[in-house]
Design a protein around this motif. Structure first.
Motif, PDB file in Angstrom:
ATOM      1  N   HIS A   1     -26.774 -22.408  -1.920  1.00 16.69           N
ATOM      2  CA  HIS A   1     -25.838 -21.925  -0.906  1.00 16.69           C
ATOM      3  C   HIS A   1     -25.233 -20.552  -1.209  1.00 16.69           C
ATOM      4  N   ASN A   2     -25.731 -19.835  -2.198  1.00 17.21           N
ATOM      5  CA  ASN A   2     -25.292 -18.475  -2.500  1.00 17.21           C
ATOM      6  C   ASN A   2     -26.482 -17.542  -2.393  1.00 17.21           C
ATOM      7  N   SER A   3     -26.226 -16.296  -2.032  1.00 17.38           N
ATOM      8  CA  SER A   3     -27.331 -15.336  -1.957  1.00 17.38           C
ATOM      9  C   SER A   3     -27.925 -15.157  -3.350  1.00 17.38           C
ATOM     10  N   VAL A   4     -29.228 -14.974  -3.403  1.00 18.72           N
ATOM     11  CA  VAL A   4     -29.907 -14.851  -4.694  1.00 18.72           C
ATOM     12  C   VAL A   4     -29.430 -13.619  -5.449  1.00 18.72           C
ATOM     13  N   TYR A   5     -29.115 -12.537  -4.733  1.00 19.96           N
ATOM     14  CA  TYR A   5     -28.644 -11.344  -5.438  1.00 19.96           C
ATOM     15  C   TYR A   5     -27.290 -11.588  -6.099  1.00 19.96           C
ATOM     16  N   GLU A   6     -26.423 -12.387  -5.466  1.00 22.97           N
ATOM     17  CA  GLU A   6     -25.148 -12.747  -6.103  1.00 22.97           C
ATOM     18  C   GLU A   6     -25.388 -13.651  -7.311  1.00 22.97           C
ATOM     19  N   ALA A   7     -26.300 -14.593  -7.173  1.00 22.90           N
ATOM     20  CA  ALA A   7     -26.612 -15.499  -8.284  1.00 22.90           C
ATOM     21  C   ALA A   7     -27.124 -14.715  -9.490  1.00 22.90           C
ATOM     22  N   ILE A   8     -27.966 -13.715  -9.252  1.00 18.67           N
ATOM     23  CA  ILE A   8     -28.487 -12.893 -10.347  1.00 18.67           C
ATOM     24  C   ILE A   8     -27.354 -12.094 -10.990  1.00 18.67           C
ATOM     25  N   ALA A   9     -26.499 -11.481 -10.165  1.00 15.89           N
ATOM     26  CA  ALA A   9     -25.402 -10.666 -10.698  1.00 15.89           C
ATOM     27  C   ALA A   9     -24.428 -11.511 -11.520  1.00 15.89           C
ATOM     28  N   TYR A  10     -24.051 -12.678 -11.016  1.00 20.14           N
ATOM     29  CA  TYR A  10     -23.129 -13.543 -11.767  1.00 20.14           C
ATOM     30  C   TYR A  10     -23.773 -14.040 -13.059  1.00 20.14           C
ATOM     31  N   ALA A  11     -25.071 -14.338 -13.003  1.00 23.17           N
ATOM     32  CA  ALA A  11     -25.776 -14.774 -14.220  1.00 23.17           C
ATOM     33  C   ALA A  11     -25.823 -13.638 -15.243  1.00 23.17           C
TER      34      ALA A  11
END
Length: 113
Positions: free
Chosen positions: A18-28
């Motif tokens: 439920h989160n954009s993949v680009y946000e998931a990558i940045a947070y990771a």
């Protein structure tokens, strides 16, 4: 300082839990302690699907290309790739990940907030 840049080419509509993949990558990347991460919104582009997408205002489509760039040393990026490989491979749509050598000319570290 010799470093590398990891670059992810994704779509604005790609999601992970439920989160954009680009946000998931940045947070990771932030959790992993990488030096820096920047996300760029593309004006126009296409990937392996061969569908060309644009951000023209008259289009109802909200799909546009997104590039995520992360800079750090090779060993840290190797570990990060291992950390998120499963996330990237689980994406239902296409994704391209590249890496290249970069030379940091100036790095001024700012104060932490």
């Amino acid at each position: 300082m010799k470093t590398q840049m990891l670059r992810f080419y994704v779509s604005s509509t790609d999601v992970v839990e439920h989160n954009s993949v680009y946000e998931a990558i940045a947070y990771a990347a932030k959790r992993y302690g990488l030096m820096g991460c920047t996300i760029y919104k593309g004006i126009m582009g296409y990937g392996s699907s061969c569908n060309l997408h644009s951000d023209k205002f008259w289009e109802l489509n909200t799909k546009f290309p997104v590039t995520v760039e992360i800079v750090d040393d090779k060993e840290k990026l190797d570990g990060f790739i291992d950390e998120i490989r499963q996330l990237i491979e689980a994406l239902p749509k296409g994704c391209l990940v590249t890496r290249q050598d970069v030379d940091i000319v100036i790095r001024k570290v700012g104060k932490q907030r």
